[in-house]
Design an enzyme around this catalytic site. Structure first.
Site, mmCIF file in Angstrom:
data_model
loop_
_atom_site.group_PDB
_atom_site.id
_atom_site.type_symbol
_atom_site.label_atom_id
_atom_site.label_comp_id
_atom_site.label_asym_id
_atom_site.label_seq_id
_atom_site.Cartn_x
_atom_site.Cartn_y
_atom_site.Cartn_z
ATOM 1 C CD GLU A 68 -2.923 -0.848 -0.234
ATOM 2 O OE1 GLU A 68 -2.856 0.253 -0.757
ATOM 3 O OE2 GLU A 68 -3.732 -1.771 -0.638
ATOM 4 C CE1 TYR A 112 -6.590 3.187 -0.101
ATOM 5 C CE2 TYR A 112 -4.329 3.258 0.134
ATOM 6 C CZ TYR A 112 -5.506 2.605 -0.423
ATOM 7 O OH TYR A 112 -5.279 1.814 -1.293
ATOM 8 C CG ASP A 133 -7.070 5.493 -3.064
ATOM 9 O OD1 ASP A 133 -8.412 5.132 -3.504
ATOM 10 O OD2 ASP A 133 -6.132 4.607 -3.468
#
Ligand code: SF4
Length: 363
Positions: free
Chosen positions: A47, A130, A148
């Site tokens: 991520e 996020y 996001d």
């Protein structure tokens, strides 16, 4: 928050929406290396790498990173220079530094286990709402939103939300929408499916509505306004910075390189000595020579400019004029100023702009 931002939420058949979205994802999800298991460390690294970077670019970096640092423990024990080297070319290096320091904290404070609750995970360096939501939902199956830009785009269309997604305050509206819609049976697939939909179907400029698994639920599609959403104000104009860099070799063929400061843009990465140019072009060479002396303690015979590199950051553009030259004297080598052989230079992490210099002008 506008009073009616989520006016269409009530009308959504949430069960059918989740079934359509998750059913599609189960069938169509791309085979990505970080999806092989739900290891929170791997989800975390992926991520962070995926922020501002395309999936295709990230895949080889992720694989190499996992080979070098397969566990929290391995990464926490690694030298920062090795971590930056592994990140070299991905850009946004503060992501790597923050990840590294957060992983060290996890190793010490949580005995190597990534926290599984919003409060602790959000306190880690570089873990914003996020990333926290992505790790909690994907690795731990906790129904937290992971919102996001992609997810905001998709939801702005499905729910016809007209709030400006460039404004930080809008995120809360979208998080609220996800909290209402998210599947409690499979929050991991729900969040991943929204991200996947944004990446391959509900794309920024030409969404493939006819192939979309949630078309039935999409207000923008029904009203024919999917091309007008999301509402997003444009970024401010980028600042342009003009630099001159020197590739200087001494008598033994070693090259002078410099380590950037600990804080700020591209912190701790290596580069060729360079200065910002403010005066007209014709005096540039003299400015470079002067700065080499005053800032680096280096005397050099400079040749003509050999080329130009352009590099675009999110907020500024660098134009770098590149000079080659011979180093005739150096006051002293220091931890942040070194003479290196062509073999040694390969082990130092350079930002993309200076890697381009190596590739084009260094031999
Ligand atoms: Fe996006 Fe079109 Fe699907 Fe709506 S129907 S979510 S606009 S791809």
């Amino acid at each position: 928050m506008k009073k009616n931002s989520l006016k269409n939420l009530e009308a959504v058949d949430k069960t059918a929406f989740c079934q359509d979205l998750i059913g599609w994802f189960t069938e169509e999800m791309r085979d990505l290396p970080w999806r092989k298991d739900q290891d929170p460390y791997k989800v975390w690294v992926s991520e962070i790498m995926l922020q501002q970077t395309r999936v295709d670019t990230v895949i080889p970096y992720f694989n190499r990173f996992m080979e070098q640092f397969p566990t929290i423990e391995a990464l926490s024990e690694a030298e920062e220079e090795r971590v930056l080297k592994a990140w070299e070319g991905l850009g946004y290096y503060s992501r790597a530094r923050n990840l590294h320091s957060a992983v060290k904290e996890v190793q010490v404070k949580y005995e190597g286990k990534v926290p599984d609750n919003p409060k602790e995970i959000s306190s880690l360096k570089g873990v914003g709402p996020y990333t926290a939501g992505a790790i909690l939902s994907i690795a731990y199956g906790i129904p937290e939103p992971a919102v996001d830009g992609n997810v905001m785009r998709v939801l702005s269309r499905i729910l016809f939300i007209e709030d400006d997604i460039a404004k930080p305050s809008s995120r809360k509206i979208f998080e609220k929408a996800v909290r209402e819609l998210i599947s409690h049976e499979n929050p991991s697939y729900f969040n991943q499916a929204l991200m996947e939909l944004g990446a391959i179907v509900c794309t920024p400029t030409s969404p493939s509505c006819l192939l979309c698994p949630v078309r039935e639920h999409c207000v923008a599609f029904h009203e024919g306004v999917q091309g007008e959403l999301p509402v997003k104000t444009k970024n401010k104009k980028q600042r342009e910075v003009h630099l001159a860099a020197a590739v200087l070799k001494d008598d033994s063929g070693r090259t002078l390189i410099h380590k950037r400061a600990e804080k700020g843009l591209l912190a701790n990465l290596w580069e060729f000595p360079n200065i910002e140019i403010h005066l007209p072009f014709k005096t540039e060479k003299d400015q470079v020579k002067q700065a080499l002396q005053s800032e680096y303690g280096a005397d050099a015979v400079l040749g003509e400019m050999v080329g130009k590199i352009e590099h675009v950051f999110s907020h500024l553009t660098w134009t770098i004029h590149v000079y080659e030259g011979s180093l005739t004297a150096l006051t002293e080598e220091k931890p942040d100023l070194k003479l290196v052989t062509p073999e040694q230079i390969e082990s130092y992490p350079f930002p993309v702009s200076h890697q381009k210099i190596i590739k084009q002008f260094y031999s």
